[in-house]
Design a protein around this motif. Structure first.
Motif, PDB file in Angstrom:
ATOM      1  N   LYS A 145      -5.453  -4.440   3.195  1.00 30.41           N
ATOM      2  CA  LYS A 145      -4.328  -3.609   3.646  1.00 30.41           C
ATOM      3  C   LYS A 145      -4.583  -2.118   3.427  1.00 30.41           C
ATOM      4  O   LYS A 145      -4.206  -1.289   4.227  1.00 30.41           O
ATOM      5  CB  LYS A 145      -3.077  -3.980   2.821  1.00 30.41           C
ATOM      6  N   ILE A 183      -8.253   3.583   0.415  1.00 27.78           N
ATOM      7  CA  ILE A 183      -7.609   4.875   0.174  1.00 27.78           C
ATOM      8  C   ILE A 183      -7.548   5.233  -1.309  1.00 27.78           C
ATOM      9  O   ILE A 183      -7.339   6.387  -1.654  1.00 27.78           O
ATOM     10  CB  ILE A 183      -6.176   4.910   0.766  1.00 27.78           C
ATOM     11  N   ILE A 185      -6.174   5.005  -5.435  1.00 32.70           N
ATOM     12  CA  ILE A 185      -4.858   5.162  -6.067  1.00 32.70           C
ATOM     13  C   ILE A 185      -4.919   6.405  -6.968  1.00 32.70           C
ATOM     14  O   ILE A 185      -5.842   6.519  -7.783  1.00 32.70           O
ATOM     15  CB  ILE A 185      -4.522   3.918  -6.927  1.00 32.70           C
ATOM     16  N   GLN A 199       5.368   0.668  -5.456  1.00 33.18           N
ATOM     17  CA  GLN A 199       4.448   0.909  -4.355  1.00 33.18           C
ATOM     18  C   GLN A 199       4.087   2.374  -4.429  1.00 33.18           C
ATOM     19  O   GLN A 199       4.962   3.229  -4.639  1.00 33.18           O
ATOM     20  CB  GLN A 199       5.100   0.544  -3.024  1.00 33.18           C
ATOM     21  N   ASP A 201       3.016   4.619  -2.379  1.00 32.67           N
ATOM     22  CA  ASP A 201       3.566   5.520  -1.384  1.00 32.67           C
ATOM     23  C   ASP A 201       4.413   4.692  -0.428  1.00 32.67           C
ATOM     24  O   ASP A 201       3.891   3.858   0.300  1.00 32.67           O
ATOM     25  CB  ASP A 201       2.408   6.187  -0.630  1.00 32.67           C
ATOM     26  N   SER A 239     -11.012   1.290  -4.712  1.00 35.95           N
ATOM     27  CA  SER A 239     -10.465   0.731  -5.954  1.00 35.95           C
ATOM     28  C   SER A 239     -11.203  -0.542  -6.311  1.00 35.95           C
ATOM     29  O   SER A 239     -11.711  -1.244  -5.436  1.00 35.95           O
ATOM     30  CB  SER A 239      -8.987   0.343  -5.770  1.00 35.95           C
TER      31      SER A 239
END
Ligand code: ADP
Length: 267
Positions: A145, A183, A185, A199, A201, A239
């Motif tokens: 995701k 992306i 964290i 969450q 963002d 990550s």
């Protein structure tokens, strides 16, 4: 005084957990009705606008179903009504099946998904296969995701083995790592990840579905299986989620137990 306050707080926590468990159970029946009838409607003649609206109903109902299932799971765990299974299963096959299940989703997103399993990882282990799958599906699902390009790698190692007292079996700590090139964290958000409904963002762009309960459930499951979960991340680079669980195995045992649900042909 302090003791009484602590007991009261624990009782309140338990009552809250039980209430949530009952509520989520009760919510399942109507949501199944919505999903079932939406499916029936799909097979009837519909114009484009109606079909679009029906998809919205199905998407929302599925999101609600996932949320109910996560709340039910978490409330059962928090209310102490949760037991870890310990039965033999073929670890490699279990890992392959999880990857096979998620491979189409990764491919659709243009990502690679590979698994590297250390040779010393035992073939057959005693543990809770379904809960292990649940953790892996959550972590790999998140990795897909939150990754735009590149891929996801699952690595599995054994960290420590010891003989169980009075037993020929050995206990082993399995260490899993799910790495992505996504992306990432931000450092100040890392501590919040394993809290319910967190969450990073919630803006429309980054909110890629999900309940915000997956990681807290994974954390609790790891703890119940004698392990722990942690994360390392660099924003913009990716990550890695690490987790461990304890399992036992019989040295030299490579025979696969019957796959769950596989009917015996000769029976
Ligand atoms: P959900 O994915 O359902 O929102 P989780 O508890 O599984 O809930 O994850 C909580 C949040 O942690 C996600 O919404 C996301 O912001 C962040 N997160 C989890 N995994 C990753 C990842 N691999 N890369 C970036 N962010 C992640």
């Amino acid at each position: 005084m302090l003791r009484a306050a602590k007991d009261a707080a624990e009782a309140a926590d338990r009552a809250k957990g039980e209430f949530l468990a009952i509520m989520s159970h009760e919510l399942r029946t109507p949501i199944n009705g919505v999903l079932g009838f939406a499916r029936l409607l799909r097979d009837s003649p519909l114009n484009d606008e109606q079909r679009g609206n029906l998809e919205m109903i199905e998407d929302s109902a599925q999101a609600l179903e996932a949320l109910i299932s996560d709340i039910l799971d978490l409330s059962k765990i928090e209310a102490g009504k949760f037991e870890v299974e310990s039965s033999p299963f073929a670890l490699r096959r279990c890992l392959e099946q999880v990857c096979q299940l998620l491979q189409p989703r990764a491919r659709e997103a243009g990502l690679t998904l590979e698994a590297r399993i250390a040779t010393e990882v035992p073939a057959i282990v005693n543990g809770d296969q379904l809960r292990l799958r649940q953790i892996l599906q959550n972590l790999i699902g998140n990795a897909i995701k939150f990754t735009e390009r590149g891929g996801i790698t699952l690595t599995v190692d054994c960290v420590r083995t010891e003989t169980l007292p009075g037993d020929t079996r050995r206990a082993v700590r399995l260490q899993f790592a799910v790495s992505d090139t996504g992306i990432g964290i931000p450092p100040d958000k890392l501590a919040l990840l394993f809290k319910p409904f967190s969450q990073v963002d919630t803006s429309a762009r980054r909110r890629r579905g999900g309940t915000g309960l997956g990681l807290i459930i994974a954390k609790r499951l790891c703890e119940h299986m004698g392990g722990a979960i942690s994360v390392e991340s660099r924003p913009g680079e990716g990550s890695t989620f690490y987790f461990t669980i304890m399992v036992s195995y019989q040295p030299g045992d490579t025979k696969e137990p019957f796959a769950e649900g596989t009917p015996s042909e000769t029976a």
